[in-house]
Design a protein around this motif. Sequence first.
Motif, PDB file in Angstrom:
ATOM      1  N   CYS A   7      40.710  31.521  20.958  1.00  0.00           N
ATOM      2  CA  CYS A   7      39.792  30.984  21.965  1.00  0.00           C
ATOM      3  C   CYS A   7      39.667  29.475  21.792  1.00  0.00           C
ATOM      4  O   CYS A   7      39.368  29.016  20.685  1.00  0.00           O
ATOM      5  N   ASP A   9      37.616  26.049  23.071  1.00  0.00           N
ATOM      6  CA  ASP A   9      36.367  25.639  23.708  1.00  0.00           C
ATOM      7  C   ASP A   9      36.608  24.632  24.827  1.00  0.00           C
ATOM      8  O   ASP A   9      37.599  23.904  24.824  1.00  0.00           O
ATOM      9  N   HIS A  10      35.656  24.581  25.749  1.00  0.00           N
ATOM     10  CA  HIS A  10      35.572  23.446  26.664  1.00  0.00           C
ATOM     11  C   HIS A  10      35.280  22.218  25.810  1.00  0.00           C
ATOM     12  O   HIS A  10      34.822  22.326  24.668  1.00  0.00           O
ATOM     13  N   MET A  13      31.569  21.035  23.058  1.00  0.00           N
ATOM     14  CA  MET A  13      30.802  22.268  22.935  1.00  0.00           C
ATOM     15  C   MET A  13      30.169  22.458  21.562  1.00  0.00           C
ATOM     16  O   MET A  13      29.566  23.495  21.299  1.00  0.00           O
ATOM     17  N   ARG A  17      27.782  25.480  20.789  1.00  0.00           N
ATOM     18  CA  ARG A  17      28.332  26.456  19.842  1.00  0.00           C
ATOM     19  C   ARG A  17      27.317  26.716  18.723  1.00  0.00           C
ATOM     20  O   ARG A  17      27.030  27.866  18.384  1.00  0.00           O
ATOM     21  N   GLY A  51      37.206  25.836  18.724  1.00  0.00           N
ATOM     22  CA  GLY A  51      37.545  27.166  19.198  1.00  0.00           C
ATOM     23  C   GLY A  51      37.293  28.218  18.133  1.00  0.00           C
ATOM     24  O   GLY A  51      36.657  27.944  17.105  1.00  0.00           O
ATOM     25  N   PHE A  73      29.357  33.681  22.615  1.00  0.00           N
ATOM     26  CA  PHE A  73      30.064  32.433  22.896  1.00  0.00           C
ATOM     27  C   PHE A  73      30.739  32.504  24.263  1.00  0.00           C
ATOM     28  O   PHE A  73      30.742  31.532  25.010  1.00  0.00           O
ATOM     29  N   ILE A  78      31.207  28.825  26.420  1.00  0.00           N
ATOM     30  CA  ILE A  78      31.755  27.911  25.414  1.00  0.00           C
ATOM     31  C   ILE A  78      33.275  27.896  25.462  1.00  0.00           C
ATOM     32  O   ILE A  78      33.897  26.835  25.407  1.00  0.00           O
ATOM     33  N   TRP A  79      33.873  29.066  25.581  1.00  0.00           N
ATOM     34  CA  TRP A  79      35.337  29.152  25.545  1.00  0.00           C
ATOM     35  C   TRP A  79      35.948  28.831  26.906  1.00  0.00           C
ATOM     36  O   TRP A  79      35.611  29.425  27.921  1.00  0.00           O
TER      37      TRP A  79
END
Length: 94
Positions: A7, A9-10, A13, A17, A51, A73, A78-79
Amino acid sequence: MHYTVYCLDHDNMVERRLAHYEEHKAYLATSPVRMVMSGPLLAGDQETMIGSFFLYEADEIGDVMRFNSNDPFNKAGIWRTVDIRPFLKRVDNR
């Protein structure tokens, strides 16, 4: 069968997170499939979380997908991407 869950992340984050970390950790403890290992993916500075990585053992990929889709998450946005793939473990030096 083993499955990897990768995964990313944007951007930016880290604070979000951390705000959802305890809920995420508690959710992982409820996993209906066996978690072999997990942890955050890091940026090149080896500190900034970008991530998540999981290695599961499960009968069906659908079990892993369903569990991952309800992760706090994931629900918190978040992802940016989630990639779930079968994994054939040939070597394990633990």
